[in-house]
Design a protein around this motif. Structure first.
Motif, PDB file in Angstrom:
ATOM      1  N   SER A 208       0.784  -1.241   0.000  1.00  0.00           N
ATOM      2  CA  SER A 208       0.000   0.000   0.000  1.00  0.00           C
ATOM      3  C   SER A 208       0.817   1.293   0.000  1.00  0.00           C
ATOM      4  N   GLY A 209       2.144   1.228  -0.162  1.00  0.00           N
ATOM      5  CA  GLY A 209       2.921   2.467  -0.252  1.00  0.00           C
ATOM      6  C   GLY A 209       3.189   3.112   1.104  1.00  0.00           C
ATOM      7  N   TYR A 210       3.724   4.329   1.049  1.00  0.00           N
ATOM      8  CA  TYR A 210       4.131   5.071   2.249  1.00  0.00           C
ATOM      9  C   TYR A 210       3.026   6.054   2.645  1.00  0.00           C
ATOM     10  N   CYS A 211       2.910   6.314   3.949  1.00  0.00           N
ATOM     11  CA  CYS A 211       1.742   7.065   4.442  1.00  0.00           C
ATOM     12  C   CYS A 211       1.635   8.475   3.877  1.00  0.00           C
ATOM     13  N   SER A 212       2.782   9.159   3.663  1.00  0.00           N
ATOM     14  CA  SER A 212       2.686  10.560   3.248  1.00  0.00           C
ATOM     15  C   SER A 212       2.144  10.695   1.824  1.00  0.00           C
ATOM     16  N   HIS A 213       2.132   9.602   1.063  1.00  0.00           N
ATOM     17  CA  HIS A 213       1.600   9.645  -0.299  1.00  0.00           C
ATOM     18  C   HIS A 213       0.224   8.974  -0.367  1.00  0.00           C
ATOM     19  N   ARG A 214      -0.517   8.992   0.740  1.00  0.00           N
ATOM     20  CA  ARG A 214      -1.783   8.240   0.791  1.00  0.00           C
ATOM     21  C   ARG A 214      -2.787   8.702  -0.265  1.00  0.00           C
ATOM     22  N   GLU A 215      -2.828  10.018  -0.538  1.00  0.00           N
ATOM     23  CA  GLU A 215      -3.799  10.506  -1.541  1.00  0.00           C
ATOM     24  C   GLU A 215      -3.460   9.936  -2.920  1.00  0.00           C
ATOM     25  N   GLN A 216      -2.168   9.963  -3.240  1.00  0.00           N
ATOM     26  CA  GLN A 216      -1.723   9.417  -4.527  1.00  0.00           C
ATOM     27  C   GLN A 216      -1.998   7.903  -4.586  1.00  0.00           C
ATOM     28  N   THR A 217      -1.780   7.225  -3.471  1.00  0.00           N
ATOM     29  CA  THR A 217      -2.035   5.784  -3.401  1.00  0.00           C
ATOM     30  C   THR A 217      -3.501   5.486  -3.724  1.00  0.00           C
ATOM     31  N   LEU A 218      -4.402   6.250  -3.108  1.00  0.00           N
ATOM     32  CA  LEU A 218      -5.839   6.027  -3.337  1.00  0.00           C
ATOM     33  C   LEU A 218      -6.211   6.329  -4.785  1.00  0.00           C
ATOM     34  N   ALA A 219      -5.618   7.401  -5.343  1.00  0.00           N
ATOM     35  CA  ALA A 219      -5.935   7.769  -6.731  1.00  0.00           C
ATOM     36  C   ALA A 219      -5.422   6.698  -7.689  1.00  0.00           C
ATOM     37  N   LEU A 220      -4.213   6.218  -7.472  1.00  0.00           N
ATOM     38  CA  LEU A 220      -3.661   5.174  -8.347  1.00  0.00           C
ATOM     39  C   LEU A 220      -4.482   3.896  -8.250  1.00  0.00           C
ATOM     40  N   LEU A 221      -4.885   3.567  -7.030  1.00  0.00           N
ATOM     41  CA  LEU A 221      -5.644   2.333  -6.825  1.00  0.00           C
ATOM     42  C   LEU A 221      -7.010   2.405  -7.508  1.00  0.00           C
ATOM     43  N   ALA A 222      -7.597   3.596  -7.516  1.00  0.00           N
ATOM     44  CA  ALA A 222      -8.917   3.748  -8.136  1.00  0.00           C
ATOM     45  C   ALA A 222      -8.825   3.812  -9.655  1.00  0.00           C
ATOM     46  N   GLY A 223      -7.626   4.147 -10.167  1.00  0.00           N
ATOM     47  CA  GLY A 223      -7.494   4.482 -11.585  1.00  0.00           C
ATOM     48  C   GLY A 223      -7.363   3.306 -12.525  1.00  0.00           C
TER      49      GLY A 223
ATOM     50  N   PHE B 168      14.483   4.854  13.110  1.00  0.00           N
ATOM     51  CA  PHE B 168      14.776   5.148  11.703  1.00  0.00           C
ATOM     52  C   PHE B 168      14.128   6.440  11.204  1.00  0.00           C
ATOM     53  N   ASP B 169      13.317   7.096  12.057  1.00  0.00           N
ATOM     54  CA  ASP B 169      12.595   8.298  11.632  1.00  0.00           C
ATOM     55  C   ASP B 169      11.660   7.998  10.453  1.00  0.00           C
ATOM     56  N   GLN B 170      10.933   6.896  10.564  1.00  0.00           N
ATOM     57  CA  GLN B 170       9.935   6.579   9.534  1.00  0.00           C
ATOM     58  C   GLN B 170       8.538   6.669  10.149  1.00  0.00           C
ATOM     59  N   ARG B 171       7.534   6.707   9.279  1.00  0.00           N
ATOM     60  CA  ARG B 171       6.156   6.850   9.764  1.00  0.00           C
ATOM     61  C   ARG B 171       5.224   5.894   9.036  1.00  0.00           C
ATOM     62  N   ALA B 172       4.084   5.620   9.629  1.00  0.00           N
ATOM     63  CA  ALA B 172       2.989   4.909   8.960  1.00  0.00           C
ATOM     64  C   ALA B 172       1.726   5.213   9.740  1.00  0.00           C
ATOM     65  N   ASP B 173       0.577   5.197   9.059  1.00  0.00           N
ATOM     66  CA  ASP B 173      -0.683   5.402   9.767  1.00  0.00           C
ATOM     67  C   ASP B 173      -1.049   4.086  10.449  1.00  0.00           C
ATOM     68  N   PRO B 174      -1.425   4.135  11.743  1.00  0.00           N
ATOM     69  CA  PRO B 174      -1.818   2.901  12.435  1.00  0.00           C
ATOM     70  C   PRO B 174      -3.012   2.247  11.742  1.00  0.00           C
ATOM     71  N   PHE B 175      -3.021   0.940  11.691  1.00  0.00           N
ATOM     72  CA  PHE B 175      -4.149   0.205  11.104  1.00  0.00           C
ATOM     73  C   PHE B 175      -4.395  -1.039  11.937  1.00  0.00           C
ATOM     74  N   ARG B 176      -5.572  -1.637  11.738  1.00  0.00           N
ATOM     75  CA  ARG B 176      -5.870  -2.910  12.395  1.00  0.00           C
ATOM     76  C   ARG B 176      -5.974  -3.994  11.339  1.00  0.00           C
ATOM     77  N   HIS B 177      -5.308  -5.125  11.577  1.00  0.00           N
ATOM     78  CA  HIS B 177      -5.432  -6.225  10.606  1.00  0.00           C
ATOM     79  C   HIS B 177      -6.573  -7.148  11.016  1.00  0.00           C
ATOM     80  N   ASP B 178      -7.153  -7.823  10.018  1.00  0.00           N
ATOM     81  CA  ASP B 178      -8.285  -8.725  10.263  1.00  0.00           C
ATOM     82  C   ASP B 178      -7.847 -10.168  10.359  1.00  0.00           C
ATOM     83  N   ASP B 179      -6.816 -10.545   9.603  1.00  0.00           N
ATOM     84  CA  ASP B 179      -6.329 -11.918   9.662  1.00  0.00           C
ATOM     85  C   ASP B 179      -4.884 -11.982   9.188  1.00  0.00           C
ATOM     86  N   THR B 180      -4.327 -13.173   9.213  1.00  0.00           N
ATOM     87  CA  THR B 180      -2.911 -13.334   8.867  1.00  0.00           C
ATOM     88  C   THR B 180      -2.741 -14.492   7.887  1.00  0.00           C
ATOM     89  N   LEU B 181      -1.600 -14.487   7.213  1.00  0.00           N
ATOM     90  CA  LEU B 181      -1.193 -15.602   6.354  1.00  0.00           C
ATOM     91  C   LEU B 181       0.142 -16.120   6.874  1.00  0.00           C
TER      92      LEU B 181
END
Ligand SMILES: [Zn+2]
Length: 298
Positions: A25-40, A99-112
Motif C-alpha cells: 500500500s505504499g508510504y503514508c505521506s503519499h496516501r492521496e496518490q495511493t488512493l488515486a492510483l488504486l482507483a485508476g 529510523f525516523d519513519q512513519r505509517a498510519d496505524p491500522f488494524r489487521h483482520d487476519d494473517t497468512l
C-alpha cells in the motif's frame, strides 16, 4: 501492477468480480496518490476492493493500509510473523524513533503463514517464507503461471538491505535460504516490491547473492550501504533537506549513530561529509544551493 518508486512500494492489483485484492500500500505521506492510483486505470477502475494483503510490514509497504481500509472498507491481511510488530501499534511498529519513519496505524483482520494459500485475481496463490530483509516477510506465488510477488526479498538488481551484524549474520543466511526457495519455485516472472517486473530470475538471484556475500564478508560495507539507503529513504519522505542540517539529522536519528559506532567509527560530521559525497558521486542525490535533493522517484 502499479509501479511506484523507492519511498512507495509497488502495488499489485489482482482483480476478480467480488474479490478484488491489492498487495501492499505504499508510504503514508503519499496516501492521496495511493488512493488515486488504486482507483485508476491500472487499479480497480471504480470497482470495490475486498482485501489488502501485505508482503511485510515495513513503512513503505503498509504505510497506506489505514487510508485504503478507510476508503474501501476492505479486510487487511498481514504475514503471521508481523502481527507482533503492529499489534499493539507503537512507535516501534514503524521504527519511528530508530529510523525516523512513519505509517498510519491500522488494524489487521487476519494473517497468512508460509504454506497457506489464498484466492486472488482468479488464481490460487501460495505464501512462502522469505526472511532476510524482514525476518517475517512472505512472498506470494501462483504456480500455474509461475508468477511471484516478491516484496523486498528479490528485485531485478538486488534486494532490500539486510541489517548488518558483526560476526555471522543470521539474516544474511536467511536471505540466502529465501533465494534458494525462490529458485526452487522457478518463477517465470517476478513482480518485485520496487522496480519493474522481470523474468531473468536466475540473473536477479545471482546479483542478490553476490551482494549478500560481499556484505557477509565486510559488515562495514553493509553498514555504509544501510546508512545510504536509510538516508535516501528519509530524503524521499521529506522531499529535500538543507545540507547544513544533515549532520544534526544523523546525530539525532539513532540508526545512524548505531551503524556508525558499531561499524564505521565516524562521528556525525565525518559521517555526513562522507555520506553526502558518496551519494552525490553515485548520482543518488544532488546538492543545489545548499539543499540536498533525491534523484530517484518517490
Ligand atoms: Zn520496500
Amino acid at each position: 501492477m502499479i509501479v511506484r518508486g523507492w519511498l512507495n512500494s509497488n502495488m499489485v492489483v489482482l482483480r476478480a468480480p467480488g474479490d478484488n485484492v491489492v498487495i501492499d500500500s505504499g508510504y503514508c505521506s503519499h496516501r492521496e496518490q495511493t488512493l488515486a492510483l488504486l482507483a485508476g486505470a491500472a487499479g480497480l477502475e471504480g470497482e470495490p476492493l475486498e482485501r489488502l494483503i501485505n508482503t511485510h510490514c515495513h513503512s513503505d509497504h503498509m504505510g497506506g493500509n489505514a487510508a485504503i481500509a478507510s476508503a474501501h472498507g476492505c479486510r487487511i491481511t498481514i504475514p503471521e510473523g508481523e502481527a507482533k510488530h503492529v499489534d499493539p501499534w507503537t512507535p516501534q511498529s514503524v521504527w519511528m524513533t530508530q529510523f525516523d519513519q512513519r505509517a498510519d496505524p491500522f488494524r489487521h483482520d487476519d494473517t497468512l503463514a508460509a504454506g497457506d494459500t489464498f484466492e486472488a485475481g482468479g488464481f490460487t496463490w501460495e505464501a512462502h517464507a522469505a526472511p532476510g530483509h524482514d525476518m517475517d516477510a512472505l512472498v506470494y506465488f501462483e504456480p500455474t503461471r509461475r508468477i511471484l510477488v516478491s516484496g523486498d526479498a528479490l528485485w531485478e538488481s538486488g534486494m532490500g538491505f539486510v541489517w548488518p551484524q558483526t560476526g555471522a549474520n543470521p539474516a544474511i543466511g536467511a536471505a540466502h535460504e529465501a533465494l534458494d526457495a525462490i529458485a526452487r519455485l522457478d518463477p517465470q516472472v517476478v513482480i518485485p516490491g520496487h522496480g519493474a517486473p522481470f523474468s531473468d530470475v536466475a540473473g536477479a538471484i545471482a546479483t542478490a547473492r553476490e551482494k549478500l556475500e560481499a556484505f557477509a564478508a565486510d559488515p562495514a560495507k553493509n553498514a555504509r550501504h544501510a546508512v545510504k539507503v536509510l538516508f535516501v529513504f528519509a530524503l524521499l519522505d521529506k522531499g529535500s533537506m538543507p545540507a547544513a542540517d544533515v549532520e544534526a539529522y544523523l546525530a539525532r536519528v539513532p540508526c545512524y549513530r548505531e551503524l556508525s559506532e558499531s561499524f564505521l567509527g565516524m562521528d556525525a560530521p565525518d559521517l555526513a561529509r562522507w555520506m553526502l559525497a558518496d551519494l552525490e558521486r553515485a548520482g543518488a542525490v544532488t546538492i543545489r544551493a545548499g539543499i540536498v535533493w533525491p534523484t530517484m522517484a518517490a
